[in-house]
Scaffold this motif. Structure first.
Motif, PDB file in Angstrom:
ATOM      1  N   ALA A   1     -20.741  29.995   0.682  1.00  8.22           N
ATOM      2  CA  ALA A   1     -21.226  29.308   1.877  1.00  8.22           C
ATOM      3  C   ALA A   1     -21.881  27.997   1.488  1.00  8.22           C
ATOM      4  O   ALA A   1     -22.389  27.848   0.379  1.00  8.22           O
ATOM      5  N   ARG A   2     -21.905  27.053   2.423  1.00  8.36           N
ATOM      6  CA  ARG A   2     -22.459  25.735   2.129  1.00  8.36           C
ATOM      7  C   ARG A   2     -23.884  25.582   2.649  1.00  8.36           C
ATOM      8  O   ARG A   2     -24.598  24.688   2.236  1.00  8.36           O
ATOM      9  N   ASN A   3     -24.261  26.461   3.572  1.00  8.03           N
ATOM     10  CA  ASN A   3     -25.640  26.374   4.067  1.00  8.03           C
ATOM     11  C   ASN A   3     -26.190  27.776   4.299  1.00  8.03           C
ATOM     12  O   ASN A   3     -25.460  28.753   4.304  1.00  8.03           O
ATOM     13  N   THR A   4     -27.486  27.832   4.470  1.00  3.15           N
ATOM     14  CA  THR A   4     -28.178  29.112   4.586  1.00  3.15           C
ATOM     15  C   THR A   4     -27.671  29.922   5.769  1.00  3.15           C
ATOM     16  O   THR A   4     -27.418  31.121   5.651  1.00  3.15           O
ATOM     17  N   GLU A   5     -27.522  29.268   6.910  1.00  7.08           N
ATOM     18  CA  GLU A   5     -27.083  29.957   8.123  1.00  7.08           C
ATOM     19  C   GLU A   5     -25.709  30.608   7.922  1.00  7.08           C
ATOM     20  O   GLU A   5     -25.497  31.771   8.275  1.00  7.08           O
ATOM     21  N   ASP A   6     -24.778  29.867   7.314  1.00  9.89           N
ATOM     22  CA  ASP A   6     -23.427  30.371   7.050  1.00  9.89           C
ATOM     23  C   ASP A   6     -23.480  31.564   6.096  1.00  9.89           C
ATOM     24  O   ASP A   6     -22.831  32.586   6.315  1.00  9.89           O
ATOM     25  N   LEU A   7     -24.289  31.456   5.043  1.00 11.71           N
ATOM     26  CA  LEU A   7     -24.414  32.534   4.063  1.00 11.71           C
ATOM     27  C   LEU A   7     -24.963  33.806   4.698  1.00 11.71           C
ATOM     28  O   LEU A   7     -24.406  34.886   4.533  1.00 11.71           O
ATOM     29  N   LEU A   8     -26.049  33.666   5.430  1.00  9.76           N
ATOM     30  CA  LEU A   8     -26.667  34.847   6.056  1.00  9.76           C
ATOM     31  C   LEU A   8     -25.710  35.513   7.031  1.00  9.76           C
ATOM     32  O   LEU A   8     -25.612  36.738   7.085  1.00  9.76           O
ATOM     33  N   ARG A   9     -24.967  34.691   7.800  1.00  9.01           N
ATOM     34  CA  ARG A   9     -24.002  35.242   8.762  1.00  9.01           C
ATOM     35  C   ARG A   9     -22.894  36.012   8.050  1.00  9.01           C
ATOM     36  O   ARG A   9     -22.555  37.134   8.434  1.00  9.01           O
ATOM     37  N   LEU A  10     -22.333  35.412   6.983  1.00  8.57           N
ATOM     38  CA  LEU A  10     -21.236  36.070   6.260  1.00  8.57           C
ATOM     39  C   LEU A  10     -21.690  37.382   5.631  1.00  8.57           C
ATOM     40  O   LEU A  10     -20.998  38.402   5.737  1.00  8.57           O
ATOM     41  N   VAL A  11     -22.857  37.370   4.981  1.00 10.76           N
ATOM     42  CA  VAL A  11     -23.358  38.600   4.345  1.00 10.76           C
ATOM     43  C   VAL A  11     -23.641  39.658   5.408  1.00 10.76           C
ATOM     44  O   VAL A  11     -23.295  40.829   5.239  1.00 10.76           O
ATOM     45  N   ARG A  12     -24.219  39.241   6.530  1.00 16.35           N
ATOM     46  CA  ARG A  12     -24.514  40.193   7.615  1.00 16.35           C
ATOM     47  C   ARG A  12     -23.214  40.805   8.153  1.00 16.35           C
ATOM     48  O   ARG A  12     -23.131  42.014   8.350  1.00 16.35           O
ATOM     49  N   GLU A  13     -22.189  39.968   8.388  1.00 19.59           N
ATOM     50  CA  GLU A  13     -20.903  40.476   8.891  1.00 19.59           C
ATOM     51  C   GLU A  13     -20.297  41.485   7.920  1.00 19.59           C
ATOM     52  O   GLU A  13     -19.780  42.524   8.335  1.00 19.59           O
ATOM     53  N   LEU A  14     -20.355  41.170   6.635  1.00 17.79           N
ATOM     54  CA  LEU A  14     -19.795  42.080   5.639  1.00 17.79           C
ATOM     55  C   LEU A  14     -20.607  43.364   5.548  1.00 17.79           C
ATOM     56  O   LEU A  14     -20.053  44.458   5.478  1.00 17.79           O
ATOM     57  N   ASN A  15     -21.929  43.250   5.569  1.00 18.69           N
ATOM     58  CA  ASN A  15     -22.779  44.440   5.529  1.00 18.69           C
ATOM     59  C   ASN A  15     -22.564  45.308   6.758  1.00 18.69           C
ATOM     60  O   ASN A  15     -22.607  46.543   6.666  1.00 18.69           O
TER      61      ASN A  15
ATOM     62  N   ALA B   1     -30.698  25.647  -2.405  1.00 16.20           N
ATOM     63  CA  ALA B   1     -29.398  25.041  -2.707  1.00 16.20           C
ATOM     64  C   ALA B   1     -29.019  24.016  -1.645  1.00 16.20           C
ATOM     65  O   ALA B   1     -28.525  22.930  -1.954  1.00 16.20           O
ATOM     66  N   GLN B   2     -29.263  24.352  -0.379  1.00 15.74           N
ATOM     67  CA  GLN B   2     -28.952  23.432   0.712  1.00 15.74           C
ATOM     68  C   GLN B   2     -29.826  22.182   0.605  1.00 15.74           C
ATOM     69  O   GLN B   2     -29.351  21.061   0.776  1.00 15.74           O
ATOM     70  N   PHE B   3     -31.108  22.356   0.286  1.00 17.15           N
ATOM     71  CA  PHE B   3     -32.031  21.238   0.119  1.00 17.15           C
ATOM     72  C   PHE B   3     -31.565  20.343  -1.033  1.00 17.15           C
ATOM     73  O   PHE B   3     -31.549  19.117  -0.914  1.00 17.15           O
ATOM     74  N   GLU B   4     -31.157  20.950  -2.147  1.00 18.60           N
ATOM     75  CA  GLU B   4     -30.704  20.188  -3.307  1.00 18.60           C
ATOM     76  C   GLU B   4     -29.478  19.346  -2.959  1.00 18.60           C
ATOM     77  O   GLU B   4     -29.396  18.172  -3.316  1.00 18.60           O
ATOM     78  N   ARG B   5     -28.518  19.921  -2.227  1.00 20.72           N
ATOM     79  CA  ARG B   5     -27.332  19.161  -1.815  1.00 20.72           C
ATOM     80  C   ARG B   5     -27.708  17.993  -0.924  1.00 20.72           C
ATOM     81  O   ARG B   5     -27.172  16.894  -1.046  1.00 20.72           O
ATOM     82  N   SER B   6     -28.681  18.205  -0.026  1.00 23.37           N
ATOM     83  CA  SER B   6     -29.146  17.122   0.849  1.00 23.37           C
ATOM     84  C   SER B   6     -29.768  16.000   0.039  1.00 23.37           C
ATOM     85  O   SER B   6     -29.551  14.821   0.319  1.00 23.37           O
ATOM     86  N   MET B   7     -30.555  16.372  -0.968  1.00 17.51           N
ATOM     87  CA  MET B   7     -31.208  15.370  -1.816  1.00 17.51           C
ATOM     88  C   MET B   7     -30.168  14.579  -2.611  1.00 17.51           C
ATOM     89  O   MET B   7     -30.295  13.360  -2.756  1.00 17.51           O
ATOM     90  N   ILE B   8     -29.141  15.240  -3.109  1.00 15.58           N
ATOM     91  CA  ILE B   8     -28.085  14.556  -3.856  1.00 15.58           C
ATOM     92  C   ILE B   8     -27.384  13.547  -2.947  1.00 15.58           C
ATOM     93  O   ILE B   8     -27.150  12.400  -3.334  1.00 15.58           O
ATOM     94  N   ARG B   9     -27.051  13.966  -1.716  1.00 16.97           N
ATOM     95  CA  ARG B   9     -26.391  13.050  -0.773  1.00 16.97           C
ATOM     96  C   ARG B   9     -27.289  11.863  -0.451  1.00 16.97           C
ATOM     97  O   ARG B   9     -26.829  10.729  -0.372  1.00 16.97           O
TER      98      ARG B   9
END
Length: 194
Positions: A68-82, A117-125
């Motif tokens: 996943a590229r952001n926290t919201e996407d990650l949490l949603r995917l893990v929740r769906e799989l769980n 991780a999302q914060f780090e990507r934002s800082m890089i951009r």
């Protein structure tokens, strides 16, 4: 009763990157692989992997940012799989999320790591944008060269004026439709091959 499977998911951002090391040494029954930007929500292999896994299976991913590229996407995917009673295992972070039990500490760790991780990507951009702005000020940054020569742009405009479909013309010139529109608007300094 079928045995539970360990299913791998790999993703690289570009066609030249290699997924070889992502799940190196892991015993897997099946592996799904995407070559797509993480911010691109169109990840057909991930969608296929999610449809493929069954209750009791484990989806193994090298790291959270591969899934996943952001926290919201990650949490949603893990929740769906769980919710399907599928365990999600992230090798790099050494975290596992099971559909059978809720581990509040693991959930907190996942949320925090994904947020960092999302914060780090934002800082890089942001640093990249600042660097480009400074280079432009100094006259060093010119951007990419236009994809098409002046005669090609003239031919492109003639074909559009003659009523040809923009998608067909863009495909014939090997450019995106957005780039075609930039040429039509006269933004040839912005028009680059996409």
């Amino acid at each position: 009763m079928s045995k539970h499977q360990r299913v791998g998911y790999k993703r690289v951002s570009t066609l030249d990157q290699n997924t070889e090391r992502q799940l190196d040494g892991e015993q897997l029954d099946r592996v799904f692989e995407d070559k797509a930007s993480g911010k691109d929500m169109n990840r057909p292999a991930l969608i296929e992997a999610i449809k493929y896994v069954r209750e009791g299976d484990t989806l193994v991913v090298h790291s959270m940012d591969r899934m996943a590229r952001n926290t919201e996407d990650l949490l949603r995917l893990v929740r769906e799989l769980n919710d399907k009673r599928v365990t999600v295992e992230f090798l790099k972070e050494r975290l596992s999320f099971s559909g059978n039990s809720a581990d509040p500490m693991a959930h907190l760790m996942m949320t925090m790591l994904a947020g960092f991780a999302q914060f780090e990507r934002s800082m890089i951009r942001e640093r990249q944008r600042e660097g480009i702005a400074i280079a432009k000020e100094k006259g060093v940054y010119k951007g990419r060269k236009p994809s098409l020569a002046a005669d090609q742009v003239a031919a492109l405009k003639e074909r559009i004026a003659a009523g040809e479909k923009k998608a067909v013309v863009a495909r014939d010139f090997g450019i995106s439709r957005e780039t075609l529109y930039q040429y039509l608007r006269g933004d040839s300094d912005k028009a680059t091959h996409v």
